[in-house]
Design a protein around this motif. Structure first.
Motif, PDB file in Angstrom:
ATOM      1  N   THR A 132       2.770   4.474   2.991  1.00 37.53           N
ATOM      2  CA  THR A 132       3.496   5.233   1.968  1.00 37.53           C
ATOM      3  C   THR A 132       4.258   6.390   2.596  1.00 37.53           C
ATOM      4  OG1 THR A 132       1.915   4.603   0.251  1.00 37.53           O
ATOM      5  CG2 THR A 132       3.266   6.530  -0.189  1.00 37.53           C
ATOM      6  N   LEU A 133       3.671   7.058   3.584  1.00 36.98           N
ATOM      7  CA  LEU A 133       4.400   8.116   4.282  1.00 36.98           C
ATOM      8  C   LEU A 133       5.634   7.545   4.991  1.00 36.98           C
ATOM      9  CD1 LEU A 133       1.456  10.187   5.825  1.00 36.98           C
ATOM     10  CD2 LEU A 133       2.967  10.883   3.954  1.00 36.98           C
ATOM     11  N   LYS A 134       5.482   6.381   5.582  1.00 33.83           N
ATOM     12  CA  LYS A 134       6.620   5.726   6.220  1.00 33.83           C
ATOM     13  C   LYS A 134       7.697   5.397   5.180  1.00 33.83           C
ATOM     14  CE  LYS A 134       7.824   1.556   8.841  1.00 33.83           C
ATOM     15  NZ  LYS A 134       7.301   0.302   9.450  1.00 33.83           N
ATOM     16  N   ALA A 135       7.263   4.941   4.012  1.00 32.94           N
ATOM     17  CA  ALA A 135       8.223   4.642   2.937  1.00 32.94           C
ATOM     18  C   ALA A 135       8.959   5.899   2.505  1.00 32.94           C
ATOM     19  CB  ALA A 135       7.491   4.009   1.759  1.00 32.94           C
ATOM     20  N   ARG A 136       8.264   7.033   2.421  1.00 30.86           N
ATOM     21  CA  ARG A 136       8.931   8.304   2.111  1.00 30.86           C
ATOM     22  C   ARG A 136      10.054   8.575   3.109  1.00 30.86           C
ATOM     23  NH1 ARG A 136       4.603  13.256   1.285  1.00 30.86           N
ATOM     24  NH2 ARG A 136       3.528  12.481  -0.585  1.00 30.86           N
ATOM     25  N   ALA A 137       9.724   8.434   4.392  1.00 27.24           N
ATOM     26  CA  ALA A 137      10.698   8.747   5.435  1.00 27.24           C
ATOM     27  C   ALA A 137      11.911   7.827   5.342  1.00 27.24           C
ATOM     28  CB  ALA A 137      10.032   8.629   6.807  1.00 27.24           C
ATOM     29  N   LYS A 144      17.696   6.555   3.223  1.00 26.41           N
ATOM     30  CA  LYS A 144      18.405   5.579   2.370  1.00 26.41           C
ATOM     31  C   LYS A 144      18.311   4.162   2.921  1.00 26.41           C
ATOM     32  CE  LYS A 144      21.481   8.920   0.148  1.00 26.41           C
ATOM     33  NZ  LYS A 144      20.725  10.101   0.581  1.00 26.41           N
ATOM     34  N   ASP A 145      17.233   3.884   3.640  1.00 19.14           N
ATOM     35  CA  ASP A 145      16.906   2.529   4.089  1.00 19.14           C
ATOM     36  C   ASP A 145      15.986   1.926   3.031  1.00 19.14           C
ATOM     37  OD1 ASP A 145      16.033   0.188   5.247  1.00 19.14           O
ATOM     38  OD2 ASP A 145      15.362   1.107   7.125  1.00 19.14           O
ATOM     39  N   TYR A 146      16.602   1.419   1.940  1.00 19.06           N
ATOM     40  CA  TYR A 146      15.816   0.986   0.791  1.00 19.06           C
ATOM     41  C   TYR A 146      15.012  -0.277   1.085  1.00 19.06           C
ATOM     42  CZ  TYR A 146      18.882   4.378  -1.418  1.00 19.06           C
ATOM     43  OH  TYR A 146      19.557   5.528  -1.735  1.00 19.06           O
ATOM     44  N   ALA A 147      15.559  -1.183   1.866  1.00 18.58           N
ATOM     45  CA  ALA A 147      14.814  -2.389   2.218  1.00 18.58           C
ATOM     46  C   ALA A 147      13.608  -2.040   3.082  1.00 18.58           C
ATOM     47  CB  ALA A 147      15.727  -3.375   2.936  1.00 18.58           C
ATOM     48  N   GLY A 148      13.808  -1.141   4.045  1.00 19.32           N
ATOM     49  CA  GLY A 148      12.700  -0.726   4.900  1.00 19.32           C
ATOM     50  C   GLY A 148      11.632   0.029   4.138  1.00 19.32           C
ATOM     51  N   ALA A 149      12.072   0.926   3.245  1.00 21.22           N
ATOM     52  CA  ALA A 149      11.117   1.685   2.442  1.00 21.22           C
ATOM     53  C   ALA A 149      10.313   0.759   1.540  1.00 21.22           C
ATOM     54  CB  ALA A 149      11.850   2.731   1.604  1.00 21.22           C
ATOM     55  N   LEU A 150      10.968  -0.224   0.952  1.00 18.25           N
ATOM     56  CA  LEU A 150      10.274  -1.186   0.095  1.00 18.25           C
ATOM     57  C   LEU A 150       9.232  -1.968   0.889  1.00 18.25           C
ATOM     58  CD1 LEU A 150       9.949  -2.734  -2.578  1.00 18.25           C
ATOM     59  CD2 LEU A 150      11.831  -4.216  -1.839  1.00 18.25           C
ATOM     60  N   ALA A 151       9.613  -2.433   2.079  1.00 18.18           N
ATOM     61  CA  ALA A 151       8.680  -3.200   2.904  1.00 18.18           C
ATOM     62  C   ALA A 151       7.447  -2.364   3.265  1.00 18.18           C
ATOM     63  CB  ALA A 151       9.383  -3.689   4.167  1.00 18.18           C
ATOM     64  N   ALA A 152       7.664  -1.094   3.596  1.00 23.70           N
ATOM     65  CA  ALA A 152       6.528  -0.223   3.927  1.00 23.70           C
ATOM     66  C   ALA A 152       5.655   0.013   2.698  1.00 23.70           C
ATOM     67  CB  ALA A 152       7.035   1.099   4.488  1.00 23.70           C
ATOM     68  N   ALA A 153       6.295   0.304   1.562  1.00 25.28           N
ATOM     69  CA  ALA A 153       5.539   0.612   0.349  1.00 25.28           C
ATOM     70  C   ALA A 153       4.747  -0.585  -0.156  1.00 25.28           C
ATOM     71  CB  ALA A 153       6.483   1.114  -0.736  1.00 25.28           C
ATOM     72  N   GLU A 174       4.258   3.223  -6.164  1.00 24.73           N
ATOM     73  CA  GLU A 174       4.862   2.292  -7.115  1.00 24.73           C
ATOM     74  C   GLU A 174       6.285   2.726  -7.489  1.00 24.73           C
ATOM     75  OE1 GLU A 174       3.846  -0.661  -8.711  1.00 24.73           O
ATOM     76  OE2 GLU A 174       2.346  -0.676  -7.105  1.00 24.73           O
ATOM     77  N   LEU A 175       6.482   4.020  -7.629  1.00 25.63           N
ATOM     78  CA  LEU A 175       7.802   4.508  -8.025  1.00 25.63           C
ATOM     79  C   LEU A 175       8.802   4.459  -6.869  1.00 25.63           C
ATOM     80  CD1 LEU A 175       6.624   7.352 -10.398  1.00 25.63           C
ATOM     81  CD2 LEU A 175       7.753   5.212 -11.051  1.00 25.63           C
ATOM     82  N   ILE A 176       8.317   4.557  -5.639  1.00 27.60           N
ATOM     83  CA  ILE A 176       9.192   4.299  -4.490  1.00 27.60           C
ATOM     84  C   ILE A 176       9.672   2.850  -4.532  1.00 27.60           C
ATOM     85  CG2 ILE A 176       9.247   4.008  -1.980  1.00 27.60           C
ATOM     86  CD1 ILE A 176       7.433   6.467  -1.756  1.00 27.60           C
ATOM     87  N   MET A 177       8.753   1.915  -4.786  1.00 28.88           N
ATOM     88  CA  MET A 177       9.148   0.505  -4.861  1.00 28.88           C
ATOM     89  C   MET A 177      10.095   0.262  -6.030  1.00 28.88           C
ATOM     90  SD  MET A 177       5.891  -1.782  -3.651  1.00 28.88           S
ATOM     91  CE  MET A 177       4.588  -1.035  -4.637  1.00 28.88           C
ATOM     92  N   ALA A 178       9.832   0.915  -7.164  1.00 26.04           N
ATOM     93  CA  ALA A 178      10.716   0.761  -8.317  1.00 26.04           C
ATOM     94  C   ALA A 178      12.121   1.235  -7.989  1.00 26.04           C
ATOM     95  CB  ALA A 178      10.151   1.543  -9.501  1.00 26.04           C
ATOM     96  N   HIS A 195       7.399  -2.436 -11.427  1.00 22.87           N
ATOM     97  CA  HIS A 195       6.708  -1.322 -10.778  1.00 22.87           C
ATOM     98  C   HIS A 195       6.644  -0.099 -11.697  1.00 22.87           C
ATOM     99  CE1 HIS A 195       6.140  -3.355  -7.007  1.00 22.87           C
ATOM    100  NE2 HIS A 195       7.428  -3.656  -6.935  1.00 22.87           N
ATOM    101  N   LEU A 196       7.722   0.149 -12.444  1.00 21.97           N
ATOM    102  CA  LEU A 196       7.698   1.244 -13.409  1.00 21.97           C
ATOM    103  C   LEU A 196       6.616   1.002 -14.459  1.00 21.97           C
ATOM    104  CD1 LEU A 196       8.837   3.825 -14.726  1.00 21.97           C
ATOM    105  CD2 LEU A 196      10.529   2.373 -15.882  1.00 21.97           C
ATOM    106  N   ASN A 197       6.506  -0.215 -14.937  1.00 29.87           N
ATOM    107  CA  ASN A 197       5.484  -0.519 -15.942  1.00 29.87           C
ATOM    108  C   ASN A 197       4.069  -0.433 -15.379  1.00 29.87           C
ATOM    109  OD1 ASN A 197       6.949  -0.822 -18.324  1.00 29.87           O
ATOM    110  ND2 ASN A 197       7.412  -2.978 -17.932  1.00 29.87           N
ATOM    111  N   ASN A 198       3.910  -0.672 -14.078  1.00 31.35           N
ATOM    112  CA  ASN A 198       2.590  -0.448 -13.470  1.00 31.35           C
ATOM    113  C   ASN A 198       2.172   1.014 -13.621  1.00 31.35           C
ATOM    114  OD1 ASN A 198       2.366  -3.109 -12.663  1.00 31.35           O
ATOM    115  ND2 ASN A 198       3.038  -2.734 -10.555  1.00 31.35           N
ATOM    116  N   VAL A 199       3.137   1.911 -13.439  1.00 36.76           N
ATOM    117  CA  VAL A 199       2.855   3.339 -13.607  1.00 36.76           C
ATOM    118  C   VAL A 199       2.589   3.662 -15.074  1.00 36.76           C
ATOM    119  CG1 VAL A 199       3.812   5.675 -13.357  1.00 36.76           C
ATOM    120  CG2 VAL A 199       4.140   3.976 -11.539  1.00 36.76           C
TER     121      VAL A 199
END
Length: 455
Positions: free
Chosen positions: A205-210, A215-224, A326-330, A345-349
Motif C-alpha cells: 500500500t505504501l508503494k501504491a501511494r508512491a 501518476k503511474d496508475y497501472a503500477g499503483a493498482l498492481a501494488a494495491a 481500496e480507494l487507491i484501487m478505485a 472498490h468504492l462499494n467495498n468501502v
C-alpha cells in the motif's frame, strides 16, 4: 592464649575484607573515570526498532498531522499559535520539532537497525526497519518536497545534499520491492503497532501511494492489489489507558492544549453534517453516525473533534488501512477507464462504512452522472469525484489527504481558510536545518506556497 589467637585471626580477616573493598572501589572509580557516563552503550536492533516506529507514529499522528489538517479543511486553528497556522502564517522554526523527529529519532534509527540486521542476517528485522524508513520518507517528501536522503544520517557527512522528490520516491519504491518477499504474513518487530497487520501488505500500500503520486496508475493498482486487506490495518497502538500511551490527538485536544484546535467551520463538517446544504446525505448515504464519531455531538461552539470517539485516549490511530487501499484501487481503475471496477472498490468501502456506522447502501453505475444521485459532467467525472471525496472523509485527520489535495490540483474544491488567498503547497524547511545546512537548502524550501515537483 586461645583468646589472643582468636583476636589475631579476626583482625587480619577484617583488614583483608577492608582492603578488598578498597581495591574494588578503586576499580569502580577507575572505570567511571575512564568511561563517559553520558555515552549510551550499544543496543540491539531488536530493541531499537520499537523506538524508530514510535518516532514514525509521532511523525504521522502528531504536529505534522495537525498542520496538514488545518491546510486541508479538517481543522481550524482556534487559539494561540494555531490562529496563525489557520491564517497560513508560519515560520521556519515551527517545523524544527517535526524535522528532529523525522531524522534523528526516525530515519537515523531505521538505518542503524538495518545495518545491525544485515550483520546478523535477520531479514525480517531488516524488512521492518526498511518499511518504517520508507513510510517516514514518503510522508516527509510529500510535505517538504526535496529532502536529504542519500547522504542523510551519515556521521561522515555533516551537510547532506538534498535529493529530488521523485528520486526519494523511487528510493522508497526500490526499498519496498527489496523487502516485500521476505515479509509476507509477518508482523514481527512491530511493537509500536496494534496487532493484526501484515508487513508485506503495508509495504504494497505504501508503494501504491508512491506510484499514485507519480501518476503511474497501472503500477499503483498492481501494488494495491497486494495491499492491506480488511482487518489487517496498520494502526498506532494506543490500547493502554495511561499517559504516554494515549492517542496523540486526545493528548493534544484534551490534556495538553485544550481549545487550540477545533472543527468550527471546517470543510469536512459541511460534508457530513446532514443539516448542511453541501452535505453528502442522499438516498443511499446517511452520515449521521459518522458525524457523531468524528465530532463532539453537543453542537457546542466551537465544534471540537471527538476526543471521546475517533480520538479517544485508547483509540488506535489509522496509519495504512484497507479503506485507503481500496480507494487507491478505485481511483486507479477510474483513471484507467474501468468504471465498473472502480465502483466495485468504492462499494467495498461503503460496505465497510455500513458495518461501522450504518446508513450506507451500495451504489449502481446509474447513480452517477448528470442529474443523478451523484451529479457530474458525466458518469466518469461523477464517480471519480465521489471516490476522492470518500477518501477525504474516511481519512479524517491523516496527512495523506493533504497530499491528495495537491496531487489532484484540489479537485474537491476544498476552500481557502477565511482571510487567505492561496493554499499552502508544502511545509517549510525548518530553521534548525537552515542553520546547520543552509547552503544545501533549496530556495523554494523557504516558501510555503512554492509547489512540489510531483504536485
Amino acid at each position: 592464649m586461645n583468646r589472643k589467637m582468636k583476636k589475631s585471626l579476626i583482625i587480619p580477616l577484617a583488614l583483608g575484607l577492608t582492603m578488598f573493598g578498597l581495591n574494588s572501589c578503586q576499580k569502580d572509580i577507575d572505570t567511571i573515570n575512564n568511561e563517559n557516563p553520558n555515552q549510551f552503550s550499544d543496543a540491539s536492533g531488536e530493541l531499537m526498532i520499537t523506538g524508530a516506529q514510535m518516532a514514525n507514529v509521532l511523525f504521522q499522528e502528531g504536529e505534522a498531522a495537525r498542520m496538514a489538517g488545518i491546510f486541508s479543511g479538517y481543522f481550524t486553528g482556534y487559539d494561540r499559535q494555531y490562529v496563525s497556522y489557520q491564517n497560513y502564517k508560519m515560520t521556519a522554526g515551527d517545523f524544527d520539532n517535526i524535522w528532529g523527529t523525522l531524522y534523528a529519532e526516525g530515519i537515523a534509527q531505521c538505518r542503524i537497525v538495518k545495518d545491525k540486521a544485515t550483520k546478523s542476517g535477520n531479514k525480517t528485522l531488516f524488512g521492518a526497519a526498511a518499511i518504517t524508513e520508507a513510510h517516514l520518507l514518503l510522508t516527509a517528501s510529500a510535505l517538504f518536497g526535496d529532502i536529504p536522503q542519500s547522504e542523510a544520517c551519515n556521521d561522515n557527512i555533516l551537510t547532506p545534499k538534498y535529493d529530488k522528490m521523485s528520486d526519494v520516491h523511487q528510493y522508497c519504491i526500490d526499498l519496498l520491492d527489496q523487502v516485500i518477499p521476505d515479509m509476507a504474513g509477518s508482523s514481527a518487530f512491530g511493537a509500536a503497532y496494534a496487532a493484526g497487520f501484515d508487513w508485506a501488505q503495508v509495504a504494497n500500500t505504501l508503494k501504491a501511494r508512491a506510484l499514485l503520486r507519480k501518476k503511474d496508475y497501472a503500477g499503483a493498482l498492481a501494488a494495491a492489489q497486494n495491499g492491506v486487506m480488511e482487518g489487517q490495518d496498520l494502526k498506532a497502538d494506543h490500547s493502554q489507558e495511561t499517559p504516554g500511551a494515549w492517542n496523540l490527538y486526545f493528548d493534544f485536544l484534551y490534556w495538553n492544549r485544550s481549545g487550540y484546535l477545533s472543527c468550527d467551520g471546517a470543510h469536512i463538517v459541511s460534508l457530513i453534517d446532514t443539516l448542511s446544504p453541501t452535505s453528502r446525505f442522499n438516498a443511499k448515504t446517511d452520515e449521521r453516525a459518522r458525524y457523531e464519531w468524528y465530532f463532539l455531538p453537543d453542537y457546542a461552539t466551537p465544534l471540537d473533534p471527538n476526543m471521546f470517539g475517533i480520538y479517544y485516549a485508547t483509540s488506535n490511530y489509522d496509519l495504512v488501512t484497507y479503506v485507503e487501499n481500496e480507494l487507491i484501487m478505485a481511483e486507479c481503475q477510474s483513471w484507467l477507464g474501468d468504471n465498473a471496477k472502480a465502483l466495485e472498490h468504492l462499494n467495498n468501502v461503503r460496505t465497510y462504512n455500513n458495518n461501522m456506522y450504518g446508513g450506507f447502501d451500495a451504489y449502481d453505475l446509474a447513480d452517477f452522472g448528470p442529474g443523478q444521485i451523484e451529479d457530474g459532467a458525466d458518469q466518469t467525472a461523477a464517480l471519480l469525484s465521489e471516490i476522492l471525496e470518500e477518501k477525504y472523509v474516511s481519512l479524517f485527520g491523516q496527512i495523506e489527504t493533504f497530499s491528495d489535495m495537491r496531487r489532484t490540483n484540489n479537485a474537491l474544491g476544498i476552500p481557502l481558510n477565511q482571510g487567505t488567498t492561496q493554499h499552502p503547497a508544502r511545509y517549510l524547511i525548518p530553521q534548525s536545518e537552515i542553520n546547520a545546512n543552509g547552503a544545501n537548502v533549496p530556495a523554494n524550501g523557504k516558501d510555503l506556497f512554492a509547489p512540489l515537483e510531483l504536485f
